[in-house]
Design a protein around this motif. Structure first.
Motif, PDB file in Angstrom:
ATOM      1  N   ASP A 252       0.802  -1.225   0.000  1.00  0.00           N
ATOM      2  CA  ASP A 252       0.000   0.000   0.000  1.00  0.00           C
ATOM      3  C   ASP A 252       0.834   1.274   0.000  1.00  0.00           C
ATOM      4  O   ASP A 252       0.510   2.237  -0.711  1.00  0.00           O
ATOM      5  CB  ASP A 252      -0.934   0.018   1.215  1.00  0.00           C
ATOM      6  CG  ASP A 252      -2.068  -0.988   1.085  1.00  0.00           C
ATOM      7  OD1 ASP A 252      -2.200  -1.618   0.024  1.00  0.00           O
ATOM      8  OD2 ASP A 252      -2.830  -1.145   2.049  1.00  0.00           O
TER       9      ASP A 252
ATOM     10  N   GLN B 231      -7.007   1.434  -4.515  1.00  0.00           N
ATOM     11  CA  GLN B 231      -6.655   0.056  -4.166  1.00  0.00           C
ATOM     12  C   GLN B 231      -7.207  -0.310  -2.794  1.00  0.00           C
ATOM     13  O   GLN B 231      -7.039   0.448  -1.836  1.00  0.00           O
ATOM     14  CB  GLN B 231      -5.127  -0.108  -4.170  1.00  0.00           C
ATOM     15  CG  GLN B 231      -4.632  -1.487  -3.745  1.00  0.00           C
ATOM     16  CD  GLN B 231      -3.141  -1.625  -3.921  1.00  0.00           C
ATOM     17  OE1 GLN B 231      -2.630  -1.675  -5.044  1.00  0.00           O
ATOM     18  NE2 GLN B 231      -2.409  -1.670  -2.826  1.00  0.00           N
TER      19      GLN B 231
ATOM     20  N   ARG C 265      -7.320  -2.066   0.757  1.00  0.00           N
ATOM     21  CA  ARG C 265      -6.277  -2.335   1.740  1.00  0.00           C
ATOM     22  C   ARG C 265      -5.769  -3.770   1.624  1.00  0.00           C
ATOM     23  O   ARG C 265      -6.557  -4.715   1.525  1.00  0.00           O
ATOM     24  CB  ARG C 265      -6.823  -2.078   3.139  1.00  0.00           C
ATOM     25  CG  ARG C 265      -5.832  -2.357   4.250  1.00  0.00           C
ATOM     26  CD  ARG C 265      -6.383  -1.951   5.598  1.00  0.00           C
ATOM     27  NE  ARG C 265      -5.406  -2.177   6.648  1.00  0.00           N
ATOM     28  CZ  ARG C 265      -5.321  -1.462   7.757  1.00  0.00           C
ATOM     29  NH1 ARG C 265      -6.178  -0.487   7.970  1.00  0.00           N
ATOM     30  NH2 ARG C 265      -4.415  -1.728   8.673  1.00  0.00           N
TER      31      ARG C 265
END
Length: 260
Positions: free
Chosen positions: A35, A237, A239
């Motif tokens: 991330d 996106q 997680r």
């Protein structure tokens, strides 16, 4: 955990080294790689390699003391100014920039960017190129009309803001006000790159929990539109980790240009 009082990034002390170790290191137990390292590096490489973002001056307006998000930008912008609202974060960046003892190592991210660019045999040049582009590292006061005071800056071609608006804004009105200050740094036609987290309420650094303004993608899109920005690229996106250090559902990357 909910009973723990939340501090404000730009007001209370912030453990910049803990933030780097927890969210940006190459340690095996660092769960945020997908991330906070891979996602931004891939998207930054993508937008900067497409040629629609250009110019001479870039201002980095991000939280913490991370610099990995600037490697791809240094291929285009020969002058960069890093603006921080926390002196410890400024000192951490200066320690890296000046090759001082104890500086945080960004070798893992530098190598990742070189691999994205197909130049993995030139990792040292990549870091030197970025350091040469950084002309000033400034600690700012959010209350100043001129955020870079005492520097007087020309309008810039590009601003990157990663996470900062989320941690300095208390509510929607505050976010709009702070986004307006960022917009005022940009030329008409200049580009703003925003990175942030959706549905978060806090982030942990050291022993402290810090406030995170809770919002979603539609709010950011609306805020940008109200201030005269047109979105050129957006990626979101879900997680990809399990941790109670920060509570968010998605991360986003937006590149937009200032139309008016």
């Amino acid at each position: 955990m909910d009973s723990i009082p939340k501090k404000l990034y730009n007001i209370h002390g912030f453990d910049s080294r803990s933030n780097l170790e927890l969210y940006f290191s190459d340690k095996e137990d660092m769960v945020f790689k997908e991330d906070f390292l891979t996602f931004p590096l891939m998207n930054l490489h993508y937008v900067f390699s497409r040629g629609f973002i250009c110019g001479n001056l870039l201002i980095d307006f991000s939280s913490g003391a991370f610099i990995h998000h600037l490697y791809s930008a240094a291929n285009i912008f020969k002058d960069m100014i890093i603006m921080k609202f926390n002196e410890k974060c400024s000192m951490e960046v200066r320690r890296w920039h000046g090759d001082r003892t104890g500086a945080f190592s960004w070798n893992h991210t530098k190598t990742s960017v070189e691999e994205l660019e197909g130049k993995s045999d030139q990792t040292q040049d990549k870091e030197l190129n970025l350091k040469a582009s950084i002309k000033h590292i400034v600690t700012c006061n959010l209350e100043e009309e001129n955020l870079a005071h005492p520097l007087v800056l020309p309008l810039t071609d590009c601003v990157i803001s990663a996470g900062l608006l989320d941690v300095i804004s208390k509510d929607e009105e505050d976010y709009m006000r702070n986004l307006g200050k960022v917009s005022n740094l940009l030329k008409i036609g200049g580009h703003l790159i925003l990175l942030g987290a959706i549905n978060a309420t806090y982030i942990t650094a050291g022993a402290d929990r810090f406030h995170w303004f809770t919002h979603d993608e539609s709010f950011v899109r609306s805020a940008l539109s109200k201030l005269g920005f047109v979105i050129d690229y957006c990626a979101v996106q879900r997680r990809r980790n399990v941790s109670d250090l920060i509570d968010y559902s998605h991360i986003y990357f937006i590149a937009a240009h200032k139309e008016k």
